[in-house]
Scaffold this motif. Sequence first.
Motif, short mmCIF file in Angstrom:
data_model
loop_
_atom_site.label_atom_id
_atom_site.label_comp_id
_atom_site.label_asym_id
_atom_site.label_seq_id
_atom_site.Cartn_x
_atom_site.Cartn_y
_atom_site.Cartn_z
N ARG A 152 48.01 38.55 30.49
CA ARG A 152 46.57 38.62 30.24
C ARG A 152 46.06 37.21 29.94
NH1 ARG A 152 49.73 40.58 26.30
NH2 ARG A 152 49.42 39.94 24.14
N ARG A 153 44.73 37.13 29.86
CA ARG A 153 44.06 35.84 29.58
C ARG A 153 44.56 34.73 30.51
NH1 ARG A 153 45.76 37.08 24.19
NH2 ARG A 153 44.23 38.34 23.11
N PRO A 154 44.50 34.82 31.81
CA PRO A 154 43.93 35.96 32.55
C PRO A 154 45.04 36.88 33.08
CG PRO A 154 44.17 34.11 34.01
CD PRO A 154 44.71 33.65 32.68
N PRO A 155 44.68 38.13 33.48
CA PRO A 155 45.65 38.98 34.17
C PRO A 155 45.95 38.42 35.55
CG PRO A 155 43.48 40.01 34.12
CD PRO A 155 43.38 38.79 33.27
N VAL A 197 47.50 45.56 38.35
CA VAL A 197 47.76 46.51 37.26
C VAL A 197 47.35 45.90 35.92
CG1 VAL A 197 49.53 47.85 36.06
CG2 VAL A 197 49.64 47.61 38.54
N ASN A 198 47.68 44.65 35.70
CA ASN A 198 47.29 44.02 34.44
C ASN A 198 45.77 43.87 34.33
OD1 ASN A 198 49.50 43.10 32.51
ND2 ASN A 198 50.39 42.56 34.50
N ALA A 199 45.10 43.64 35.46
CA ALA A 199 43.64 43.59 35.43
C ALA A 199 43.06 44.94 34.99
CB ALA A 199 43.10 43.20 36.80
N LEU A 200 43.64 46.02 35.51
CA LEU A 200 43.20 47.37 35.11
C LEU A 200 43.48 47.63 33.64
CD1 LEU A 200 44.35 49.50 38.18
CD2 LEU A 200 42.02 49.41 37.29
N LEU A 201 44.71 47.31 33.21
CA LEU A 201 45.07 47.55 31.81
C LEU A 201 44.14 46.80 30.87
CD1 LEU A 201 48.98 47.42 31.98
CD2 LEU A 201 47.58 49.44 31.51
N SER A 202 43.89 45.52 31.14
CA SER A 202 43.04 44.73 30.25
C SER A 202 41.63 45.31 30.18
CB SER A 202 42.99 43.28 30.74
OG SER A 202 44.25 42.66 30.58
N PHE A 203 41.10 45.75 31.31
CA PHE A 203 39.75 46.31 31.34
C PHE A 203 39.68 47.60 30.54
CE2 PHE A 203 36.43 48.85 33.62
CZ PHE A 203 35.34 48.10 33.22
N VAL A 204 40.67 48.48 30.73
CA VAL A 204 40.64 49.77 30.04
C VAL A 204 40.94 49.60 28.55
CG1 VAL A 204 41.70 52.07 29.93
CG2 VAL A 204 41.20 51.03 32.14
N LYS A 219 42.89 56.93 43.37
CA LYS A 219 41.45 56.87 43.13
C LYS A 219 40.91 55.46 43.29
CE LYS A 219 41.18 60.92 40.13
NZ LYS A 219 40.77 61.44 38.79
N ILE A 220 41.79 54.50 43.39
CA ILE A 220 41.40 53.11 43.63
C ILE A 220 42.40 52.51 44.62
CG2 ILE A 220 40.23 52.62 41.45
CD1 ILE A 220 42.85 51.54 40.39
N ASN A 221 42.03 51.41 45.24
CA ASN A 221 42.95 50.69 46.11
C ASN A 221 42.84 49.20 45.83
OD1 ASN A 221 40.91 49.47 48.00
ND2 ASN A 221 40.46 51.65 48.33
N GLY A 222 43.78 48.46 46.36
CA GLY A 222 43.86 47.05 46.03
C GLY A 222 42.87 46.16 46.74
N SER A 223 42.11 46.69 47.68
CA SER A 223 41.23 45.84 48.48
C SER A 223 40.04 45.29 47.69
CB SER A 223 40.71 46.62 49.70
OG SER A 223 39.94 47.74 49.28
N ASP A 224 39.73 45.90 46.56
CA ASP A 224 38.55 45.47 45.80
C ASP A 224 38.92 44.59 44.61
OD1 ASP A 224 35.72 45.49 45.57
OD2 ASP A 224 35.86 46.90 43.90
N PHE A 225 40.16 44.04 44.62
CA PHE A 225 40.57 43.09 43.59
C PHE A 225 40.50 41.68 44.17
CE2 PHE A 225 42.19 47.03 42.05
CZ PHE A 225 42.27 46.93 40.68
N LEU A 226 40.07 40.74 43.36
CA LEU A 226 39.89 39.38 43.82
C LEU A 226 40.83 38.44 43.06
CD1 LEU A 226 35.98 39.35 43.66
CD2 LEU A 226 37.40 39.93 45.65
N GLN A 227 41.52 37.56 43.78
CA GLN A 227 42.38 36.59 43.12
C GLN A 227 41.72 35.22 43.16
OE1 GLN A 227 46.45 36.29 44.51
NE2 GLN A 227 47.09 35.55 42.50
N LYS A 228 41.56 34.61 41.98
CA LYS A 228 40.93 33.30 41.87
C LYS A 228 41.96 32.19 42.10
CE LYS A 228 37.12 33.30 40.56
NZ LYS A 228 35.84 33.43 41.27
N GLU A 229 41.47 30.98 42.24
CA GLU A 229 42.35 29.84 42.49
C GLU A 229 43.35 29.60 41.36
OE1 GLU A 229 40.01 26.43 43.36
OE2 GLU A 229 39.23 27.23 45.27
N ASN A 230 42.97 29.95 40.12
CA ASN A 230 43.87 29.75 38.99
C ASN A 230 44.87 30.88 38.81
OD1 ASN A 230 42.23 31.80 38.07
ND2 ASN A 230 41.66 30.78 36.14
N GLY A 231 44.89 31.84 39.77
CA GLY A 231 45.82 32.96 39.70
C GLY A 231 45.28 34.20 39.03
N ALA A 232 44.11 34.09 38.40
CA ALA A 232 43.51 35.25 37.73
C ALA A 232 43.08 36.31 38.75
CB ALA A 232 42.30 34.81 36.91
#
Length: 343
Positions: A195-198, A202-209, A268-281
Amino acid sequence: MKKLLNTLYVTLPSAYLVLDGENVVIMEGEEKRLRVPLHNLEQIVTFGYAGASPALMGACAKRGVSITFLTMHGRFLARVLGDEHGNVLMRKEQYRRSDSEEQSGGIARNILIGKLHNSRWVLERTARDYPLRVDAKRLQEASQSIAQDIERLRETSNLDSLRGIEGEAAAKYFSVFNEMILQNKDEFWFNDRNRRPPRDNVNALLSFVYTLLANDMASALTTVGLDSYVGFLHRDRSGRRSLALDLSEELRAPVADRFVLSMINMRKINGSDFLQKENGAVLMGDDTRKAVLTAWQKRKQEELTHPYLKEKITWGLVPHAQALLFARMMRNDLEAYPPFLWK
């Protein structure tokens, strides 16, 4: 609607609360849905947008019955109460106990026993329900090792020791978390908790929830008059809602983790709507965020029997039930805080 520990919870979004004699009446349009004598209540909590009549608010203020207004998503809006006579004493007790390392350790120990117990049963239930699809032996070995950690928790109230044991148990739990992901393995995998950042979906989902859960808990604590910023396991830090984080710990596995796993495993979700930033987040896109929020609200309407109160409530009221129990402990109505022990 649900009456729980002298608190009336109104979960109908369009409900309007009015005064009729010495009673609060829940109206939905022209229909009277419920009538409860005010002398039976300590507080009213309403989720929605319709509100309450000025006459009812005045009567509640006069009788010392607080009314808390939350959004339909559980975010705190406002609290109406008269001359406070109990909350100041309870908060002073909260501050005193938080300042004491010994008393903080005793409270933190109960919270962490609840957290480890619930983590175990998430693993146990997965091994039981999907014996042919998971490495059941790995899950059960992790569960048994966490059970030993629970016994270690019982033997200490030192905060540093408690945190060390919890950290070891969390590492064991997350070492087998990937086993519980049954679908979409090419898009959703879990190697470790980051985390910080995920750095993965999966970690992005966990952090949000986890954030959603902490927000719900903070609203529940404010509703009962506790200070959500003064904790026991999590120590004081400017801007951090330490007590909300404390009481969220025991609910992470049965509420947040199971919810994330169900979202993935039921596709209920798929991976196409996740975005990876240049810093790996890794960030969630708008569509995924909306899908998660919609499903989160729906999950909160599902019912369970509260393990301590032995009453049927919705999952959305679990943070409120725990906040009420914590407040009772602070008022010395309970000897110790009873954590939420799911099974």
